[in-house]
Design an enzyme around this catalytic site. Structure first.
Site, PDB file in Angstrom:
ATOM      1  CD  GLU A 235      -4.836   3.518  -2.592  1.00  0.00           C
ATOM      2  OE1 GLU A 235      -5.689   4.176  -2.201  1.00  0.00           O
ATOM      3  OE2 GLU A 235      -3.786   3.765  -2.779  1.00  0.00           O
TER       4      GLU A 235
ATOM      5  CE  LYS B  52      -1.447   6.730  -3.490  1.00  0.00           C
ATOM      6  NZ  LYS B  52      -2.134   6.247  -2.481  1.00  0.00           N
TER       7      LYS B  52
ATOM      8  CG  ASP C  80      -1.998   1.358   1.532  1.00  0.00           C
ATOM      9  OD1 ASP C  80      -1.550   2.158   0.584  1.00  0.00           O
ATOM     10  OD2 ASP C  80      -2.438   1.437   2.364  1.00  0.00           O
TER      11      ASP C  80
ATOM     12  CG  ASP D 212      -9.475   4.297   0.554  1.00  0.00           C
ATOM     13  OD1 ASP D 212      -8.828   4.908   1.476  1.00  0.00           O
ATOM     14  OD2 ASP D 212      -8.721   3.600  -0.404  1.00  0.00           O
TER      15      ASP D 212
END
Lengths: 620, 175
Positions: A184, A86, A25, A206
């Site tokens: 994800e 990211k 992850d 999420d």
């Protein structure tokens, strides 16, 4: 002389070995690596027992630090300490600057290849991500005592093509074999679904550090079917922090621009306050503006809620749209699964509960559930679970199309189409004697090209001169199981073809990547050769193993001459693989592939008819 | 192998969607690239290709308009392209009326209610049309196939209207 050893029908002659595989992850704030050990997924920790790795890389003179050790430099040396990379990956410079105006970095490089200048030289966000990935890879290899055969890396479902491609490039730089890029929320659904054994329609909400995803899935007999997905690839806990920071700047009557270190201090205080307010009604904020100027402030949960409420509403709007796309009503949702650290914020929980009219589930640690799901999928993809009945059917998050006359977008693949997918559309010339056509590939939901993300441009040349509208140009879009796009164009009457791997304008070129790999190795030339040789040998052994198993199971689909041809090709490949002649191995591989192409196709077709025949028998 | 054969179901317009979905899942469990991630590159490419074909076939059969179009083409009916002119002027006039209704929504005092009204009209009219089309496809003779083809074209007008309704809805209720 036959080469095959005798084995049980249907079994490979090569004894089955457990292949080391892991799920990563790669988060905005934190990253984790997990693997399946004796049947259950577990996160892997460092020497001090920490499994969560802060996604921070600090370029210091003596060495490059990753994680907790890098965290120590965030306030003291913000320019050389990269956090939340990211959010930068796969984006253009102007995009980054308009979205995150107060980042402490010195940006350089050009519009499409933004870089950060550090004391270790210029680094691309892809390289920063690669540092984190490689750190996790070594952690896993130490813990598992061997090299990883493959890794599943998770990405936000809402990531566009450029962001996905860049993530894959980062893995390549880190020397990781990517089995799959997995969305994800889908990973979370796998971990949750297998853990609870429940079936029905679930929503995965999420909200991470930098991204928000909502996915609606149907779970049925081991099939995880994504019905729709939506979200915002730049909305997360970081934005909560930014909102708090802006509020604090206002309250403290500070005037921007502030020093990079004060910005970092504000960020840290904001993040700390947000976390504290999850369990307290009030929190004290202390800033040292300079050596003799300290400022303190008491922030209440009510104020926090007021500040972040517009952001939370944005997530709910995305939820509404995804439900609509999935053709599912709120009443049909059996369960809402909460994923990501930001779902700890009480307002998020209460608003989600209100919206879905059901108490959200937080039984699996929201920080770890994605990595655990990725590990389960990695174990299956590596071939460790041949009996597994799990199937993930994922979708494209954004529509893909082409620019047409007048700056309009013609959608070729609409959002929420199940992948892999291949779609062709025909276009024609609009001028007499036109011999070339420019194709502009875009991603997004808006009607106008200018409002969509530009992915790539390429040209189809050599179209024979015809009257306008006479040429038939077939443009094919293919999206693979990683969600990555490739586009090809062909003029039908002549067969003239042009194609492009949609290497987005914002990513790295292949040659840049190999240059970076070279640069990162000491004895560059030798190491690159060694790496390539090893990759070829691995591919060769995969081919040998699968062809031998296929021959044992299905040689009835071939005539004796065809069998002999394949056996001979395999025999020479087995022999050549033991040498270190890369070109010879590549050649032998090609011969095997050519000789088995028809066999592979026949096997696939036969397995299709067998699958449904089996089903028909079940019904009786 | 046509799509009905691929899914091992009878070639009729009136298909059992749950049977289709279960055949689809069985097929994907066989051909999905996830099953081949540890095999050779050639196998992986083949799996992506087959899996994409199965997806395409499933989407075609699942969606009534796409299914109708696919069946008519399979029967050799000459499908006019979308640019070709349309002779039913009464229908076209009515489409213009519907478009006007849609444009008026933005000016309405209660756009939400107005939107719902228009949506209900669209739903009713397209349902009636698709029922007629279904009968014509099932009849399966030269005249009925050609009539079904006309109705399919009409239904595509409604499909476009629905896309515009969605766009309008998003723009009205954003923020």
């Amino acid at each position: 002389m036959a080469l095959l050893q005798i084995a049980e029908p249907g079994q490979s002659t090569v004894p089955h070995e457990h292949r080391l595989a892991a799920g990563i992850d790669l988060g905005t704030t934190n990253s984790l690596i997990a693997t399946v050990l004796s049947g259950s997924a577990k996160t892997l920790s460092d020497e001090s027992g920490q499994d969560i790795l802060p996604s921070i890389v600090s370029y210091q003179a003596e060495q490059t630090f990753v994680g907790i050790t890098a965290q120590a430099y965030t306030v003291a040396d913000p320019e050389n300490t990269i956090t939340s990379t990211k959010r930068l990956i796969g984006r253009s410079l102007s995009d980054i600057k308009s979205k995150y105006p107060s980042l402490p970095y010195q940006f350089c490089g050009d519009e499409n290849h933004p870089e950060i200048s550090t004391r270790k030289g210029n680094v691309n966000p892809v390289q920063v991500s690669a540092e984190i990935l490689s750190h996790l890879k070594f952690r896993a290899q130490d813990a598992l005592g061997g090299e990883l055969t493959g890794v599943v890396i998770t990405v936000p479902a809402h990531f566009d093509d450029a962001q996905r491609q860049s993530t894959k490039d980062a893995a390549k730089l880190a020397g990781i074999n990517v089995l799959r890029l997995l969305n994800e929320p889908t990973a979370a659904a796998v971990a949750y679904g297998l853990d609870s054994g429940k079936e029905g329609v679930i929503a995965v909400y999420d909200l991470g550090g930098g991204t928000f995803d909502i996915s609606i899935l149907r779970l049925h007999k081991g099939v995880f079917e994504v019905l729709a997905t939506g979200g915002d690839s730049s909305l997360g806990g970081d934005d909560f922090d930014v909102t708090i920071v802006n509020y604090l700047v206002e309250q403290a009557k500070l005037v921007r621009p502030l020093s990079a270190s004060l910005e970092r201090q504000l960020m840290q205080q904001a993040c700390f306050a947000k976390e504290q307010l999850s369990c307290h009604d009030e929190v004290n904020i202390n800033l040292s503006i300079n050596t003799n100027n300290h400022w303190s402030y008491s922030l209440s949960r009510a104020t926090l809620n007021e500040l972040i409420s517009p952001l939370v509403n944005r997530t709910l709007r995305a939820c509404r749209r995804s439900l609509k796309d999935a053709s599912v009503s709120i009443e049909e949702i059996n369960e809402v699964v909460m994923v990501g650290g930001s779902t700890r914020v009480p307002l998020v929980r209460s608003e989600v509960e209100k919206h879905f009219n059901t108490k959200p589930l937080t039984t699996i640690d929201p920080d770890k559930v994605v990595a655990l799901g990725a590990a389960i999928q990695a174990d299956i993809l590596a071939g460790n679970k041949p009996e597994s009945d799990i199937l993930l059917l994922d979708v494209t998050p954004l529509s893909l199309g082409l620019e047409t006359m007048g700056g309009l977008v013609e959608k070729v693949i609409p959002r929420n189409t199940t992948i892999p997918v291949a779609k062709a559309q025909e276009f024609t010339t609009f001028k007499d004697g036109q011999t070339a056509m420019a194709l502009h590939v875009v991603q997004g939901e808006r009607e106008l090209v200018d409002n969509c993300r530009s992915l790539a441009r390429f040209e189809l040349r050599g179209i024979p001169a015809m009257t306008a509208g006479a040429a038939h140009i077939r443009v094919t879009f293919k999206v693979d199981a990683d969600g990555l796009l490739s586009v090809s164009a062909m003029e039908k009457s002549t067969g003239i073809e042009s194609s492009i791997e949609v290497k987005p304008s914002f990513g790295l070129e292949d040659k840049q990547i190999s240059q970076m790999i070279k640069d990162s190795m000491h004895n560059a030339a030798d190491d690159i050769q060694a790496r390539m040789l090893k990759e070829q040998q691995v591919e060769a052994s995969r081919v040998i193993e699968s062809v031998q198993a296929a021959l044992i199971a299905d040689s009835k689909l071939l005539n004796p001459e065809e069998v002999l041809l394949i056996e001979n090709a395999i025999k020479s490949l087995v022999h050549i693989t033991q040498t270190d002649d890369i070109n010879a191995i590549e050649n032998a591989l090609k011969i095997v592939n050519d000789s088995t192409a028809i066999f592979a196709e026949r096997r696939m077709d036969s397995s299709i008819s067998q699958a449904l025949a089996g089903q028909a028998v079940d019904k009786i | 192998m046509n799509y009905f054969q691929l899914f091992n179901i009878a070639p009729s317009f009136d298909i059992d969607l749950s049977e289709l979905s279960s055949s689809y899942q069985t097929l994907q469990k066989t051909v999905h690239p996830d099953n081949f991630a540890h095999t050779s590159e050639q196998q992986q490419r083949l799996a992506v290709q087959k899996s994409a074909q199965v997806n395409d076939a499933y989407q075609t059969l699942k969606n009534p308009l796409k299914r109708a179009e696919y069946m008519l083409i399979e029967r050799g009916v000459d499908m006019p392209n979308e640019q070709q002119s349309f002779s039913d002027t009464g229908f076209l006039m009515h489409q213009l009326e519907l478009r006007e209704m849609l444009e008026d929504i933005q000016l309405s005092s209660n756009p939400e209610a107005a939107l719902e009204d228009v949506q209900a009209i669209l739903d009713n009219e397209s349902l009636a049309l698709s029922q007629i089309m279904q009968t014509q496809i099932t009849e399966n003779n030269r005249a009925s196939n050609s009539a079904a083809c006309d109705n399919l074209r009409k239904l595509k007008f409604y499909q476009k209207l629905n896309i515009d309704v969605e766009r309008l809805e998003e723009s009205l209720f954003e923020d």
